[in-house]
Design an enzyme around this catalytic site. Structure first.
Site, PDB file in Angstrom:
ATOM      1  N   ASP A  74      11.296  57.609 -20.784  1.00 38.32           N
ATOM      2  CA  ASP A  74      11.517  56.186 -21.029  1.00 38.32           C
ATOM      3  C   ASP A  74      12.156  56.055 -22.419  1.00 38.32           C
ATOM      4  OD1 ASP A  74      11.636  53.453 -20.808  1.00 38.32           O
ATOM      5  OD2 ASP A  74       9.592  53.216 -20.115  1.00 38.32           O
TER       6      ASP A  74
HETATM    7  C1  BGC Z   1      11.413  50.292 -20.068  1.00 36.83           C
HETATM    8  C2  BGC Z   1      12.008  50.902 -18.831  1.00 36.83           C
HETATM    9  C3  BGC Z   1      13.497  50.707 -18.825  1.00 36.83           C
HETATM   10  C4  BGC Z   1      14.079  51.260 -20.098  1.00 36.83           C
HETATM   11  C5  BGC Z   1      15.579  51.122 -20.167  1.00 36.83           C
HETATM   12  C6  BGC Z   1      12.131  50.713 -21.328  1.00 36.83           C
HETATM   13  O1  BGC Z   1      11.703  50.001 -22.436  1.00 36.83           O
HETATM   14  O2  BGC Z   1      10.043  50.647 -20.138  1.00 36.83           O
HETATM   15  O3  BGC Z   1      11.433  50.355 -17.691  1.00 36.83           O
HETATM   16  O4  BGC Z   1      14.055  51.321 -17.696  1.00 36.83           O
HETATM   17  O5  BGC Z   1      13.516  50.583 -21.197  1.00 36.83           O
HETATM   18  O6  BGC Z   1      15.971  49.822 -20.367  1.00 36.83           O
END
Ligand code: BGC
Length: 835
Positions: A363
């Site tokens: 993530d």
């Molecule tokens: C979120 C994810 C997301 C990623 C990219 C993160 O902060 O937890 O769900 O896919 O950002 O935007």
């Protein structure tokens, strides 16, 4: 015990290297002689060596103060690779050829991902002080265009639109030495331009075919903007209304969550990743992110292995089994080990047990955040831990590109492991056909597409849950309104004419053009019928001023019916949207009470990304409809249901609490030694039972609940037999061990669709089991008076539970099966699994 030595590193490296060579050898053997025992032997040997190295390499990397690495279980012979396309020998040949030409820098480039700092959507955030989660490419002065042109960038995050993606792609494909295309990934969860209801609303449809169609449509739209990778489905189970990301998932139940997870993956990927209009799915957030303690975002999770496997992992597993090409590691720690450094999750379960052969992406800045978790003192350790645990691609931390060279040099990370991660990226790009068709394809979809609107309107209709429908002044229930009759409607509330919040929080650059609000839809209806709509906003979503109250009450007094559109802003849900008081925000509750004091009949429409506490409304308002954030066609769908063109069919995918203090609240809870039996529940004077002294235990509206404009009666639950021999349950993949059947009849006077649910309870087990749990559902449409027999086949997956070794078992125990229209179904029958 302290372990770890450079010698082990050298051995691990050598073994990984030989495993790769053996794999290539076996491929050649495969081509020459597909069925020789030599090929079988070589494959087994390569497998054994890879297995050996999966724990030797991390052993080598153990620092002085670290826990010893647990020995992973050997791969099971029967485990199938999760995605056959990614295992194609033709693709592997091309991967070998490319990998052979890549420099270390180019390889590491494939393992990093950045956004684009000049992205207007990000611009306002770029002046913030640097903190995890805020555009690190800006902070680190990274120029993604330059990296792309040098072949040092693998993928990009949330860069959408044909012009933008094509510009970066041109740099990668035309200027870089090896012409490896970029892969553009984005958070597209419930539609790209034709926005459908939020995923929690889609779950309320209990209609996987519909969700698959919505997903296919959204993939087709986004691929015209160059996006071929969705960070979706979000399959985290949520049992806590406080957690803002509840809106992104399918709610509290593992069975429903698994059904929905499968539907998204099928819709996004189809059977062939290279098909135009398909995108790779990314199942997130692995794992148990939704169990964040106290519903506070990013918080730690701690649970038994039984709970993890039985209630949290099934949706991820279903997505992997459906062939999901990628998985995202979660932010949270699980039992003390951050998911992004958790080899039990990422290797033992995902790769060894489930046979996942796609790629794992971290993530956003999650590799860097291992330092904040306190399990890495420096960037190098964070990188080593994430990488060796099984994270292939570093989203935004800027660690893999800066730290892996030193770790490889010092032998702490084997080169062969890096190669394997690069292979996974290249395989995916080849499987998607990006080398042949790197650019955005077809006419770009830039606004809600007329041809997709009927589908998202249907999705919105099916997502609406009728929570309450009481008569006004006796007589028939308030809803449906008679469409032929003119009404004088007072339309009140901050969400009545809101075209932005109804689209939900998560997504890329949602566009409000073409959104049908409740006001648009009701005005159109009443204009046709000769009625009128008196609109008064009353208040803002989160405000204290009562200036608008008088006009709202005035409108109510003049009307024969009040429709109130209330709820949250989209931003109150979603990432970082935890709420300690998930009720109607601002002074909306006060407005509701003021309008109710006029004595007019009220239909309350609730817009929210989570269950709200609606205890007052449930007592004082005639009708309540949960509308979630319903998307571009929300207003039309709501009118369809209010005027009865469509009978509501949605059921709650998550329990609605009476009070925040009940959280976490879920229907499939465990029993206690002091249960509060129903005959006690009305008494205020009993103590020493498992209960609250100030609020009932039960949800205000439980999981699986939802009304419609008719009634359904259930009768005659029968089982195909009364005992199942234990010996039958242990046969591999035992399906259809017993069938449960019930008759469901529409006893009202209009046609409607019922979600028939099958719940089971298992008693006498070595570990206590939930008081009931959903193990099947079917959508059944019945005409007035019509009845149907509905059957559920129950096999090993439905009847087993997970023990604390994470293994599914069936024991000789007693079962009850209920069939009905909610998690409170009462028609049941019993059977035993006999020793
Ligand atoms: C979120 C994810 C997301 C990623 C990219 C993160 O902060 O937890 O769900 O896919 O950002 O935007």
């Amino acid at each position: 015990m302290r372990i770890g030595s450079p010698k082990i590193a050298v051995i691990a490296d050598a073994l990984l290297g030989s495993a790769s060579i053996l794999r290539m050898q076996s491929q050649r053997l495969d081509e020459a002689c597909p069925s020789t025992s030599a090929r079988w032997f070589t494959l087994r040997l390569a497998g054994a060596i890879l297995w050996l190295t999966s724990f030797l390499a991390p052993l080598a990397a153990q620092g002085q103060n670290e826990q010893p690495f647990a020995l992973p279980a050997p791969p099971e012979e029967t485990v199938q690779l999760s995605n056959s396309q990614l295992a194609s020998p033709a693709i592997e040949g091309r991967v070998d050829a490319l990998l052979g030409q890549m420099t270390l820098e180019e390889k590491l480039g494939q393992l990093v991902q950045y956004g684009a700092s000049d992205d207007p959507a990000n611009a306002e955030r770029t002046n913030d002080n640097y903190a995890p989660g805020k555009n690190p490419e800006v902070h680190n002065k990274i120029d993604p265009m330059d990296l792309a042109a040098k072949g040092l960038l693998g993928s990009m995050l949330n860069v959408v639109g044909a012009k933008r993606t094509n510009a970066f792609q041109r740099a990668a494909v035309e200027k870089s030495r090896l012409h490896v295309p970029l892969l553009f990934g984005a958070d597209i969860l419930h539609g790209y331009r034709t926005i459908a209801p939020i995923p929690l609303g889609l779950a309320a449809t209990f209609d996987p075919d519909l969700v698959e169609s919505v997903s296919r449509t959204s993939a087709a739209e986004a691929s015209t903007a160059g996006v071929r990778w969705f960070y979706s489905p979000m399959v985290d189970i949520s049992r806590d209304a406080r957690w803002g990301r509840t809106h992104e998932g399918a709610g509290e139940d593992a069975y429903l969550g698994a059904v929905m997870a499968r539907a998204y993956v099928r819709g996004y990927q189809g059977g062939d990743l290279s098909r135009p209009g398909s995108v790779a799915a990314c199942v997130k957030h692995f794992a148990a992110y939704g169990a964040a303690e106290a519903g506070r975002e990013y918080n730690t999770t701690d649970m038994s292995l039984s709970r993890l496997h039985q209630f949290y992992l099934p949706p991820y597993k279903a997505a992997v089994d459906a062939g999901a090409a990628t998985v995202m590691s979660a932010f949270n720690a699980l039992n003390g080990v951050p998911a992004t450094a958790n080899s039990y999750l990422l290797r033992d379960i995902l790769r060894t047990e489930w046979g996942f052969n796609g790629l794992v992406v971290s993530d956003y800045t999650a590799v860097m955040e291992l330092r904040n978790h306190g399990v890495a003192l420096d960037a190098a350790t964070a990188t080593r831990k994430a990488f060796l645990a099984g994270v292939d691609v570093d989203m935004m931390s800027h660690y893999y590109d800066t730290q892996l060279p030193g770790l490889i040099r010092s032998g702490q990370v084997p080169m062969a492991a890096v190669d394997e991660a690069v292979r996974r990226v290249l395989r995916l790009k080849l499987a998607l056909g990006l080398f042949e068709r790197p650019y955005a394809e077809g006419p770009e979809v830039t606004a809600a597409a007329p041809e997709h609107r009927p589908l998202v309107r249907k999705a919105a209709e099916e997502s609406l849950v009728l929570l309450q429908n009481r008569p006004f002044n006796g007589g028939a229930p308030l809803l449906p309104l008679l469409s032929a009759r003119p009404h004088k409607i007072a339309l009140i509330g901050p969400l009545a004419d809101d075209a932005a919040d109804v689209l939900g929080f998560e997504g890329n650059d949602h566009r409000i053009e073409g959104v049908v609000t409740v006001k648009d839809a009701l005005e159109a209806r009443e204009k046709l019928a000769g009625g009128s709509v008196l609109y008064a906003q009353g208040t803002e979503i989160d405000a204290t001023s009562e200036d608008g109250f008088a006009a709202a009450m005035d409108a109510a007094r003049q009307a024969d019916l009040v429709v109130m559109a209330m709820g949250e802003t989209a931003e109150m849900s979603g990432e970082g949207g935890s709420r300690a008081f998930p009720g109607l925000p601002g002074n909306q509750q006060k407005l509701l009470e003021s309008v109710a004091s006029t004595g007019r009949p009220i239909v309350l429409l609730v817009f929210s990304g989570r269950p709200l506490v609606l205890d007052w409304a449930a007592e004082h308002v005639n009708a309540i409809v949960e509308a979630w954030f319903p998307g571009v066609e929300g207003g039309s769908a709501i009118a369809d249901v209010l005027y009865g063109d469509t009978a509501p069919s949605g059921k709650l995918p998550i329990s609605f609490p009476r009070a925040t203090g009940q959280a976490p609240l879920y229907y499939n809870q465990f029993p206690t030694g002091r249960p509060l039996f129903s005959f006690d529940s009305s008494s205020q004077n009993i103590r020493f039972f498992s209960r609250y002294i100030d609020v009932p235990n039960e949800a205000l509206f439980p999981f699986g609940y939802g009304l419609t404009y008719t009634q359904f009666a259930y009768s005659g639950v029968t089982l195909s037999r009364t005992a199942v021999p234990l010996s039958e349950t242990t046969r591999a993949g035992a399906r259809n061990l017993i069938a449960a059947t019930a008759t469901v009849q529409n006893t009202g006077n209009r046609a409607a669709t019922e979600i028939v649910q099958c719940h089971i309870r298992n008693l006498g087990t070595s570990l206590e089991q939930p008081v009931r749990s959903l193990q099947g559902f079917k959508r059944v449409t019945l005409q007035p008076g019509e009845s149907k027999q509905v059957s559920f086949d129950l096999g090993f997956p439905e009847l087993s539970f997970y023990n604390n070794a994470g293994k599914a078992v069936i024991e000789p125990t007693h079962y009850t099966v209920w069939i009905g229209g909610s998690s409170e179904a009462s028609e049941g029958a019993d059977f035993d699994v006999a020793p």
